[in-house]
Write an enzyme that holds these catalytic residues in place. Sequence first.
Site: not given
Ligand code: RB5
Length: 145
Positions: A8-9, A65-71, A98, A132-133
């Site tokens: 993303d951006h 993405c910004g955190t990688g979490i949303g992705m 693993h 085992r994995h």
């Molecule tokens: C975008 O502002 C941000 O929320 C996105 O890049 C990402 O970090 C979401 O998990």
Amino acid sequence: MKVAIGADHGGVKIKEEIKALMDEHGIQYEDFGCDCHTSVDYPDYAIPVAEKVASGEFDRGILVCGTGIGMSIAANKVKGIRCALVHDTFSAKATRQHNDSNILAMGERVIGPGLAREIAKTWLETEYEGGRHARRIEKITTYEK
Ligand code: RB5
């Protein structure tokens, strides 16, 4: 190996860094966007990349993405995807050995391009150990069905 890559951006700079790494190593890839710095929605990039990997059209995926979490949350909704959110090289190696992770997610607001490149290189080079994995992954696959 064919890699589907997307961002993303918040992840465009690292996406370009990883594309340069794959060019240097002759790894085939397709860029599923975005190339923008205006705000977009990460599921619009995570889900198409994850579907390409789940269908077998691509062997692996990389999402930033910004955190990688949303992705990683969005990619892991697609059946057959094991997306690992990784910000260190130890985990990059371990998740291939693993978990047989088929998508790597990273956050550009968390790590710099140098570390992201090392993580991606390690993740792309490391083989799954099986053994085992395999039993553990099978339990996830069975649950998905
Ligand atoms: C975008 O502002 C941000 O929320 C996105 O890049 C990402 O970090 C979401 O998990």
